[in-house]
Structure formats: structure tokens, C-alpha cells
Design an enzyme around this catalytic site. Structure first.
Site, PDB file in Angstrom:
ATOM      1  N   ALA A 193       0.803  -1.219   0.000  1.00 26.46           N
ATOM      2  CA  ALA A 193       0.000   0.000   0.000  1.00 26.46           C
ATOM      3  C   ALA A 193       0.843   1.281   0.000  1.00 26.46           C
ATOM      4  O   ALA A 193       0.295   2.374   0.025  1.00 26.46           O
ATOM      5  CB  ALA A 193      -0.939  -0.013   1.202  1.00 26.46           C
ATOM      6  N   ASN A 198      10.928   4.299   3.523  1.00 25.42           N
ATOM      7  CA  ASN A 198      11.192   2.884   3.247  1.00 25.42           C
ATOM      8  C   ASN A 198      11.033   2.710   1.732  1.00 25.42           C
ATOM      9  O   ASN A 198       9.918   2.721   1.204  1.00 25.42           O
ATOM     10  CB  ASN A 198      10.188   2.052   4.053  1.00 25.42           C
ATOM     11  CG  ASN A 198      10.142   0.576   3.666  1.00 25.42           C
ATOM     12  OD1 ASN A 198      10.632   0.175   2.628  1.00 25.42           O
ATOM     13  ND2 ASN A 198       9.521  -0.218   4.514  1.00 25.42           N
ATOM     14  N   GLU A 233      10.757   1.913  17.934  1.00 28.28           N
ATOM     15  CA  GLU A 233      10.580   0.930  16.856  1.00 28.28           C
ATOM     16  C   GLU A 233      11.078  -0.447  17.290  1.00 28.28           C
ATOM     17  O   GLU A 233      11.283  -1.338  16.463  1.00 28.28           O
ATOM     18  CB  GLU A 233      11.297   1.419  15.596  1.00 28.28           C
ATOM     19  CG  GLU A 233      10.756   2.738  15.052  1.00 28.28           C
ATOM     20  CD  GLU A 233       9.461   2.600  14.230  1.00 28.28           C
ATOM     21  OE1 GLU A 233       9.355   1.652  13.440  1.00 28.28           O
ATOM     22  OE2 GLU A 233       8.554   3.447  14.405  1.00 28.28           O
ATOM     23  N   ASN A 252      10.052  -5.236  15.014  1.00 27.89           N
ATOM     24  CA  ASN A 252       9.458  -4.000  15.527  1.00 27.89           C
ATOM     25  C   ASN A 252       8.377  -4.254  16.574  1.00 27.89           C
ATOM     26  O   ASN A 252       7.690  -3.324  16.998  1.00 27.89           O
ATOM     27  CB  ASN A 252       8.840  -3.187  14.386  1.00 27.89           C
ATOM     28  CG  ASN A 252       9.816  -2.904  13.269  1.00 27.89           C
ATOM     29  OD1 ASN A 252       9.624  -3.370  12.151  1.00 27.89           O
ATOM     30  ND2 ASN A 252      10.875  -2.182  13.572  1.00 27.89           N
ATOM     31  N   LEU A 306       2.791   2.593   2.345  1.00 26.91           N
ATOM     32  CA  LEU A 306       2.467   3.336   3.565  1.00 26.91           C
ATOM     33  C   LEU A 306       3.668   3.943   4.285  1.00 26.91           C
ATOM     34  O   LEU A 306       3.497   4.772   5.175  1.00 26.91           O
ATOM     35  CB  LEU A 306       1.757   2.395   4.563  1.00 26.91           C
ATOM     36  CG  LEU A 306       0.465   1.746   4.080  1.00 26.91           C
ATOM     37  CD1 LEU A 306      -0.047   0.746   5.118  1.00 26.91           C
ATOM     38  CD2 LEU A 306      -0.594   2.806   3.816  1.00 26.91           C
ATOM     39  N   SER A 307       4.892   3.505   3.916  1.00 28.14           N
ATOM     40  CA  SER A 307       6.042   3.862   4.757  1.00 28.14           C
ATOM     41  C   SER A 307       7.020   4.804   4.077  1.00 28.14           C
ATOM     42  O   SER A 307       8.002   4.365   3.468  1.00 28.14           O
ATOM     43  CB  SER A 307       6.769   2.593   5.199  1.00 28.14           C
ATOM     44  OG  SER A 307       6.067   1.978   6.231  1.00 28.14           O
ATOM     45  N   CYS A 312      13.951  -8.439   9.779  1.00 27.77           N
ATOM     46  CA  CYS A 312      12.727  -7.731  10.167  1.00 27.77           C
ATOM     47  C   CYS A 312      11.665  -8.709  10.641  1.00 27.77           C
ATOM     48  O   CYS A 312      10.805  -8.366  11.446  1.00 27.77           O
ATOM     49  CB  CYS A 312      12.121  -6.983   8.979  1.00 27.77           C
ATOM     50  SG  CYS A 312      13.183  -5.751   8.270  1.00 27.77           S
ATOM     51  N   HIS A 365      15.374   1.816   9.586  1.00 28.20           N
ATOM     52  CA  HIS A 365      15.690   1.173  10.873  1.00 28.20           C
ATOM     53  C   HIS A 365      17.177   0.827  10.858  1.00 28.20           C
ATOM     54  O   HIS A 365      17.735   0.519   9.804  1.00 28.20           O
ATOM     55  CB  HIS A 365      14.902  -0.130  11.062  1.00 28.20           C
ATOM     56  CG  HIS A 365      13.441   0.060  11.303  1.00 28.20           C
ATOM     57  ND1 HIS A 365      12.481  -0.705  10.659  1.00 28.20           N
ATOM     58  CD2 HIS A 365      12.774   0.888  12.133  1.00 28.20           C
ATOM     59  CE1 HIS A 365      11.284  -0.335  11.079  1.00 28.20           C
ATOM     60  NE2 HIS A 365      11.432   0.631  11.969  1.00 28.20           N
TER      61      HIS A 365
END
Ligand SMILES: N=C(N)NCCC[C@H](NC(=O)CCC(=O)O)C(=O)O
Length: 447
Positions: free
Chosen positions: A19, A25, A174, A110, A21-22, A370, A250
């Protein structure tokens, strides 16, 4: 007593999608709107978990969260039946709707910060769920994360659970993606290295110009206090703001550690030499500390971000040698795979490289590291945790069947609004809580 490090990987949820969203990133933004395969994503994750189990590690599973999150949509003023809430939100606030559909809890690095019993004042393993305030879709995770962790690590004799830090950018946290524990052996007191992106209360300090620094020093200090860590065994390092601006959202995108090895890029930190000297002093000289620095001339930051060379798991095998668990994207890049091959020949504990395909997760910026949450523990502490979350032949088969039964093979943005998806997700998660014996950790199970 035997001590080891267990990895708890996030099981990818049924709404896994791309999507965009970040911000900050690179992969998340560049794959926005592509269609995803939740089934393939979950199976890639399960295969990695099984592979680590087969290498002789203790491997566990962390359950996904319920999405779309209709409870949050109701909090934001959408009313009616669940289907109506979804339909209205998708129409009136599509960006908000996409955020409440994210399967981002899969990136369990996270989920929380964990301190093992050898480091804490009361000799318990401490857990603090990360508040993930910087991204709305991720800020929806900590309450359920806390419930799931408590359902896995129930025994108060061994495990201490804290509430996530205040939900505010000043305490942006995070979790373990920005935390590494260095030690001579898992059962000995180690040095906990907390990495932050910015100072919340001091605007004179450097910050990135383009992308957000998600994690603050003040959050790190609060977690160290909550966990009862001793000042002499904690180091705080700031991430280099320039690498955040190059897509290192991160620290685990540019550095990784295990026991007496810290593997990091030359540009990862601010004030590197001075801080590494503090790390060396606090680590002591009884065991050699291997500081493996990768130079720009060997691998650039851009290559590291593309291939996730540092988003690898450095694990200790039962024979004491270390292995790097890397994504196939690292293998496909000649410079990076050559670097890794050469690294295993050097005089460091890292002797093996294993590549795994976690592409579905990688396309959202989530590599092997991750997907896992590490908990160093003793055999006794392992006995005290919920045994049903531990990977073995039978759980692997059961979870693969469960994925086949409930997950879609393809999911596009348009599919997220299908009210059937919520039903499928709830049915799957209800069954999962029985498989993993978690109890009623989801809100829909209390209604
Ligand atoms: N480095 C570690 N430990 N974790 C990776 C987290 C990736 C996650 N991606 C996302 O949330 C993308 C979701 C989307 O765009 O659909 C994030 O940016 O927070």
C-alpha cells in the site's frame, strides 16, 4: 545451564498487501499498488522458520493481527455494520482505510524490545512492545502485540511485561530493529546497544532532512530503565541522519549483531569511533569483540538498502560457529554475494551464509531480520513459555495447511474492501489462537 537465542518470527497475516504506507522505506514506496500474494508470503516466512529450526535453533511463531481494523475505523467515526464501516471508510478516507488493512505486524523485529534475564536487575526477561508512533498503520499494533506476547510468555516468575511507551513522537520506539545485544555467551550479562534516530528534546542535534527519524534517544532510555539495565552495560548510538535519508529507516537495515560480532556499514552511525570505544570498554576484554565494518568501497549504502546485506540474521549454530541468514536479493547482487562469500573465509566467527526467499516481505522493506524477534533464554525459561508456539515438524505442517485453507493467493488494493476478507481473516485467526493456544487475544473474540 544451557542458554541460547530463540527467534520468534511473525506469521504473515491474510491481508498482506502493498500500500505504499512507509515514507522513508524505499521498497514500500516503490511497490505501492502492486498486487501481493498473502499465501506465498506466509509460506515463505514459514519456510524460513522451519529452516532455522532444522539448523538446530529454537524457533517460534508470533501470531498476526486482525485486519482490516474496524475498531479503529469506528474510533474514527465510521458507523454501521462491519461491512458498512469498511465500505464508508474505503470511499470517504481511502488512505486511512489502506492503513488499517496493513499486515505490518509480520515484521516482529518492531514488535518489542526484549532484555534477557542475564541483563536485568530482577533476573526476569523483560518485554516492552514498541509504540511505532511514526507510522499510523504501525501505531495500531502495540496493544495486541502486548496481549500476544503475554499469551506466549505467561509465567510471571520468569517474564515481566511493560506497557508500550506513551503514544507520542517524543517517545517514538521501533523496538528490537534498533537494538542489539552483544555478549560473550547468551547466559552472561551483555551490553545492550540502543540505536536512535534523533533527540526528542534537543533541536540542536542533527536530524535527517528528507525522511523521518522514527526512534528517539528518550525512548531508548525509558526502555533501559523499565528493563532494569545497568548503566555500565548500555550504549546509545545515533544513526547517521544521512543514511536515514538514503532509505535506512531502521538500524537493522545497516547493522546487525550477535554475541561477540557487530557487523555494520562504515556510514551507519554518528561519532562511530568514540561510541565503539565505549562499546568495547563496556564489553570487556575477556572475549574478543569482532567489529566488522563494511566500507563504502566494498558495498555502498545504496547497495545495502537494495540487497538488505545487513538485514540478515547472524545466528550461532549448535556447534558454536555463526551463520548469516540472508535474502536471495543479496545472493543476486554479485558485489554483495562476493562480499559475503569472502567474509566467511576471514578470521571471524561467521563461517556460513544461507540464502532464503522472502520476496513477498522484501517488497515491503522487510528482510529476514525484520521478520524475527530475538529472545535469549535458558532451557528453564524455554520450558516456562507457551510450548504451542514453538516450531517443529508438526506445527510446520499444521500452519501450512492452515494457510492453504484460509489465505488468498492474490490480493489487490481493490480486494481490501471486500467484506468477505474480514470474515476470512477472523475465521483464520480464531483457528490460529486454538492451534497456538493463545486464548482470546483479538478484540473480535471478546465481542
Ligand atoms: N526493518 C525492520 N525491522 N522492519 C521492516 C518494517 C517494514 C515496514 N513496512 C511497511 O509497513 C510497509 C507497508 C506498506 O507499504 O504496505 C515499515 O516500514 O515499518
Amino acid at each position: 545451564m544451557k542458554f541460547f537465542e530463540a527467534n520468534f518470527d511473525g506469521l504473515v497475516g491474510p491481508t498482506h498487501n502493498y500500500a505504499g504506507l512507509s515514507i522513508g522505506n524505499v521498497a514500500s514506496l516503490s511497490n505501492a499498488k502492486n498486487s501481493s500474494s498473502p499465501r506465498q508470503a506466509a509460506k515463505q516466512g514459514l519456510s524460513k522458520m522451519k529452516a532455522l529450526h532444522d539448523l538446530g535453533l529454537v524457533q517460534g511463531v508470533l501470531a498476526p493481527q486482525e485486519r482490516p481494523d474496524v475498531y479503529t475505523l469506528r474510533r474514527l467515526g465510521f458507523t454501521g455494520t462491519d461491512s458498512q464501516v469498511i465500505e464508508k471508510a474505503a470511499k470517504q478516507a481511502p488512505a486511512v482505510f489502506k492503513a488499517v488493512c496493513s499486515a505490518s505486524s509480520m515484521w516482529t523485529a518492531n514488535a518489542a524490545t526484549i532484555s534477557p534475564s542475564a541483563d536485568t536487575a530482577d533476573g526476569k526477561i523483560h518485554f516492552t512492545p514498541a509504540n511505532l508512533t511514526n507510522k499510523f498503520h504501525r501505531s495500531l499494533e502495540p496493544v495486541t502485540t502486548g496481549k500476544i506476547l503475554q499469551a506466549m510468555f505467561r509465567d510471571p516468575k520468569h517474564f515481566a511485561h511493560h506497557t508500550h511507551l506513551p503514544d507520542n513522537d517524543h517517545f517514538g520506539d521501533e523496538g528490537a530493529a534498533n537494538h542489539t545485544r552483544l555478549c560473550s555467551a547468551y547466559g552472561k550479562q551483555g551490553v545492550e546497544l540502543f540505536v536512535f534516530g534523533r533527540y526528542a528534546f534537543d533541536s540542536s542535534k542533527p536530524i535527517p532532512k528528507r525522511y523521518p527519524a522514527r526512534h528517539t534517544l528518550e525512548a531508548c532510555e525509558a526502555v533501559a530503565r523499565l528493563h532494569g539495565l545497568s548503566y555500565e552495560h548500555v550504549v546509545y548510538m545515533q544513526q547517521n541522519p544521512d543514511v536515514i535519508d538514503q532509505g535506512v529507516f531502521h538500524n537493522d537495515v545497516i547493522a546487525v549483531g550477535n554475541q561477540n560480532v557487530l557487523f555494520y556499514h562504515q556510514q551507519a552511525f554518528v561519532d562511530t569511533q568514540h561510541k565503539l570505544a565505549e562499546l568495547q570498554r563496556k564489553f570487556g576484554n575477556d572475549t574478543e569483540l569482532h567489529l566488522i565494518e563494511v566500507k563504502d568501497s566494498e558495498v555502498t549504502v545504496e547497495q545495502a538498502v537494495k540487497t538488505y546485506l545487513f538485514n540478515t540474521q547472524v545466528i550461532t549454530l549448535p556447534n558454536g560457529e555463526m551463520a548469516i541468514i540472508a535474502p536471495t536479493e543479496s545472493q543476486d547482487n554479485p558485489a554483495v554475494s562476493a562480499y559475503l562469500a569472502e567474509l566467511t573465509q576471514r578470521n571471524t566467527p561467521i563461517k556460513h551464509v544461507h540464502y532464503y526467499d522472502v520476496k513477498q516481505s522484501m517488497q515491503n522493506g522487510g528482510g529476514p531480520a525484520c521478520l524475527r524477534l530475538r529472545v535469549a533464554m535458558s532451557e528453564g525459561e524455554k520450558q516456562a513459555l507457551n510450548q504451542h508456539v514453538l516450531m517443529n515438524e508438526s506445527l510446520f505442517a499444521t500452519l501450512n495447511q492452515w494457510v492453504d485453507k484460509h489465505y488468498r493467493d492474490q490480493l489487490s488494493e481493490a480486494d481490501l474492501v471486500d467484506p468477505q476478507l474480514l470474515l476470512e481473516s477472523r475465521t483464520a485467526l480464531d483457528e490460529l489462537t486454538q492451534i497456538l493456544q493463545l486464548g482470546s487475544v483479538y478484540q473480535f473474540q471478546q465481542d
